[in-house]
Structure formats: C-alpha cells, structure tokens
Design a protein around this motif. Structure first.
Motif, PDB file in Angstrom:
ATOM      1  N   THR A 255      -3.345 -10.450   1.510  1.00 64.65           N
ATOM      2  CA  THR A 255      -3.074  -9.426   2.526  1.00 64.65           C
ATOM      3  C   THR A 255      -2.377  -8.196   1.964  1.00 64.65           C
ATOM      4  N   GLN A 256      -1.720  -8.326   0.816  1.00 60.88           N
ATOM      5  CA  GLN A 256      -0.923  -7.212   0.298  1.00 60.88           C
ATOM      6  C   GLN A 256      -1.479  -6.597  -0.989  1.00 60.88           C
ATOM      7  N   ASN A 257      -2.591  -7.128  -1.475  1.00 59.08           N
ATOM      8  CA  ASN A 257      -3.101  -6.662  -2.766  1.00 59.08           C
ATOM      9  C   ASN A 257      -4.602  -6.395  -2.672  1.00 59.08           C
ATOM     10  N   PRO A 258      -4.996  -5.309  -2.006  1.00 57.35           N
ATOM     11  CA  PRO A 258      -6.428  -5.070  -1.757  1.00 57.35           C
ATOM     12  C   PRO A 258      -7.260  -4.844  -3.010  1.00 57.35           C
ATOM     13  N   THR A 259      -6.640  -4.463  -4.122  1.00 57.39           N
ATOM     14  CA  THR A 259      -7.410  -4.182  -5.339  1.00 57.39           C
ATOM     15  C   THR A 259      -7.280  -5.289  -6.375  1.00 57.39           C
ATOM     16  N   ALA A 260      -6.772  -6.449  -5.983  1.00 51.93           N
ATOM     17  CA  ALA A 260      -6.545  -7.543  -6.932  1.00 51.93           C
ATOM     18  C   ALA A 260      -7.842  -8.000  -7.579  1.00 51.93           C
ATOM     19  N   GLY A 272      -8.453  -8.094  -2.418  1.00 53.75           N
ATOM     20  CA  GLY A 272      -7.887  -8.672  -1.218  1.00 53.75           C
ATOM     21  C   GLY A 272      -8.391  -7.973   0.026  1.00 53.75           C
ATOM     22  N   LEU A 273      -7.705  -8.189   1.108  1.00 55.79           N
ATOM     23  CA  LEU A 273      -8.082  -7.595   2.386  1.00 55.79           C
ATOM     24  C   LEU A 273      -7.856  -6.090   2.346  1.00 55.79           C
ATOM     25  N   THR A 274      -8.815  -5.337   2.870  1.00 59.67           N
ATOM     26  CA  THR A 274      -8.697  -3.879   2.904  1.00 59.67           C
ATOM     27  C   THR A 274      -7.471  -3.466   3.708  1.00 59.67           C
ATOM     28  N   GLU A 275      -6.751  -2.504   3.210  1.00 54.65           N
ATOM     29  CA  GLU A 275      -5.533  -2.037   3.873  1.00 54.65           C
ATOM     30  C   GLU A 275      -5.828  -1.538   5.292  1.00 54.65           C
TER      31      GLU A 275
END
Length: 396
Positions: A255-260, A272-275
């Motif tokens: 939830t906090q790392n969209p580019t992981a 991760g999930l898109t901001e």
C-alpha cells in the motif's frame, strides 16, 4: 454485539436494525455507503471436493449458520477465509447460490452475483522438507500447510462487478524477495532453519495475497485480502511466527510502495498499489497486537499505516466472554475487540477490516451475540466472528 460509536438499548433492537437495514439498496448502482466484512467460515474438509459435495443439497448445518450470519449482517463486499479453492470457483459459487441466496431463519436472501475464488499455496507439494521432520511429503511440506490443494483458501463475494482482468495475486512471490525478510533461525545454534536452496524458493504466502478490484459506479475499490499462517505449530526457530509477521508486513509494502520492483505478481506485473486508490485490507491475519504468540510488531505497524483507518469494531458478546488467555490468565487486550475464541488459548482480535482513508467510517461491529441472545447458536459456525465496517464514499 455493538455498533462502534453507537449504542442501542437492547441486543434485540440492534439485531432488528441489522436484519432490516443494509448499507446499500439492491438497486443502487452507485451507493453512498457500503458495508465491508470478513469472516473465517472454517469451511474445509479432509479431502478435495468434500466441501463442494457437502454444500450440494443446501442443507449443510454449518453452511446454513454461516449464511444466516451473512444475511443478518448483509455485507456488500465479503471476504470469506477458509473455503476450498477450485479453478471455476464452484465451491464458493455453490455457497453463494445455495445458501446466501436462499432465505435462512426467516431472513431475506442476499445475492452475490460476483465471486472470486483465490488460488492457494495450501496443499501444493513443494517436494522439500519444509517442516524439518525428515520427510518431504506431508501437509507441512506443502508451500502452505494443507492436506489437499486449495484447502483453507479464500473467496471474495460482491454485489458489484469484480474487474477480473485486473485482479493481482502474489501466490508465487518468494519470501526472500521481501526486504528485510525474517529468515527463521534456531536461537540455540544460530543456524538458519531453511538451507540456502530452500530459502531461495520458499514462497511468502501460506495461502495467497490478493488484490481484487471491485467497480462501483465510477469508483474502484481494491479488496486486499490474505490469511497468514498461524504463528504457532513450530519450534524455537519460530518459522511460522516469522512467516506470519512478513505476510502481514506485505500489506504495508504493497500500500505504501507503488514503484516497488520486488513486488512482482503472478501476472508478472511489478509494483504496489497505485497511489490514491481506494482499498481495504481484510482477512484473518492470525495476529493480535496485545495477546497471543505472534510477532506483534507487524500487526501494530499495519494498524499504524498512515493510509488506512482502524475502526476498532466491537461487540458486547466479546466483552461478556471476557478475553482470557492460556487457561485463565488475564488478557492484555480489550475483549470488546476480540474476533475469535480458541478455548484454553483464549479470545483474541485477529480478524480485520481496515479501510483506506479515502472512506469516511460510519459504524462497525463484530457479530458476537451475548449468551442470552436468540441467535447465540450461530457462533457454532466457526471459532471466528464476522467483522464488518460501514464506510461512506467521499466526494472525489
């Protein structure tokens, strides 16, 4: 059983409210509010196909009790833990059609036209000795503990369309790929429990981590569901405790790392999930922040995630049961928050519905009738309780 932030004069009055009101009408294309819920229904068997057959005639007592609870609370989106997986979702659909969509105990049926059944690591042979018993073929040697493939899996039931093409699953994500993964180590020898070859391939999810997008009008809500392994049934290396910790921590990363780049799903998509997306984390996470044997740092960190809200659903039944832990020791946690009852091991809060901050919380609760409530016997359906949260869709 109570509604968080609201009080009713009697349990009967509260039950009446729940039975005859829902957060969204059946004809609402874009409702202003939604009821989100999770429930570990304990619908598993001793062999593949057994649950599917048990549900065939619509008269299975356990499934009837599960359905009665569902029809009482009436969620719009429901995560069920511990229901068999099959590729065509046949077991989950049979539960929806033969039980949820059929009135129970005088209650109105509830239809879930959209069902997603999650593939699971349970019962899939790893061909390795994962439990250290000297053998490489047994339920403890599957990628996730299980007697048969699909046991203890999970499903999402929705009144609104599931965007199947955009579902993400992380069934095959390797444990070692999670940053700072807790590799189980024997404290007596300092040696890793898993050899390098095993650690290189073992999977993080004991079942799966799933992101199921549900479209409601012009909004999409991501159902983030999982069921981490219980943090017990191991040795001093605490391999299940370590895995439970990291399975929970996955959601903070997602939830906090969209580019992981390390978050590579089974569809070979990374990140991760898109901001800014709406979501809620749900499921039996097998960890209580105050009691039990888990490494509670992970659940504490998830509850403190700045992107989500903990509504702290409560019940009068849980308060009445009084917590308790290990044969009478006083529990540290508030018993009103408890969601499961494990006999001598006590009552704990391990089932969660955690909405993102894009929602406004209206009310919440735990289905735990008091000792004198007329529907008390429904608790025999499972050792877990349904947890639900009403949320309001805020203006974009």
């Amino acid at each position: 059983m109570i509604i968080h932030h609201r009080h009713f004069a009697t349990v009967a009055a509260f039950i009446a409210v729940i039975m005859f009101t829902s957060s969204a009408g059946a004809d609402d294309a874009t409702p202003k509010s939604l009821r989100l819920a999770t429930f570990n229904a304990s619908l598993y068997g001793k062999k593949a196909g057994q649950i599917f057959e048990r549900l065939a005639d619509g008269k299975d007592l356990q499934a009837t009790r599960v359905a009665t609870i569902v029809q009482t609370i009436r969620p719009d989106i429901l995560v069920i833990n511990e229901i068999d997986y099959d590729a065509d979702a046949a077991t989950a659909k049979r539960l929806a059609e033969a039980y949820f969509a059929v009135g129970q105990a005088g209650l109105e049926p509830i239809e879930y036209p959209y069902v997603y059944s999650a593939p699971s690591n349970t019962g899939i042979d790893s061909t390795r000795d994962l439990d250290g018993d000297g053998k490489s073929s047994g339920p403890g040697d599957a990628w996730g503990f299980g007697i048969y493939p699909g046991q203890y899996s999970m499903a999402v039931f929705s009144r609104f369309p599931i965007e199947s093409a955009n579902v993400r699953t992380f069934q095959k994500l390797r444990w070692k790929d999670l940053p700072d993964a807790l590799r189980p180590t024997d404290p007596n020898t300092g040696e890793s429990f898993y050899d390098d070859a095993t650690w290189d391939v073992i999977r993080l999810s004991s079942k799966n981590h799933i992101d199921v997008p549900v479209r409601i009008g012009n909004r999409v809500i991501h159902v983030l569901a999982s069921h981490p392994t219980p943090p017990v049934f191991d040795g001093p290396e605490d391999r299940n405790g370590c895995r439970n910790h990291d399975e929970i921590r996955f959601w903070n990363e997602y939830t906090q790392n969209p580019t992981a780049t390390f978050l590579v799903d089974d569809q070979d998509r990374s990140g991760g999930l898109t901001e800014g997306e709406l979501f809620f984390v749900a499921g039996d996470l097998n960890s209580d922040a105050a009691d039990g044997d888990s490494r509670s740092e992970a659940i504490k960190a998830l509850l403190a995630n700045p992107l989500l809200t903990d509504p702290k659903p409560q019940s009068v039944g849980g308060r009445e049961a009084g917590g308790g832990y290990l044969g009478g020791a006083k529990a540290k946690g508030d018993p009103r928050l408890d969601t499961a009852s494990f006999g001598r091991s006590g009552n704990m809060r391990i089932d969660y519905v955690l909405p993102s901050r894009g929602f406004a919380i209206q009310q919440s609760g735990v289905f735990w009738p008091t000792k004198k409530a007329p529907n008390r016997k429904l608790l025999n359906a499972s050792d877990h309780r349904m947890v639900w949260v009403d949320v309001e869709l805020q203006n974009e």
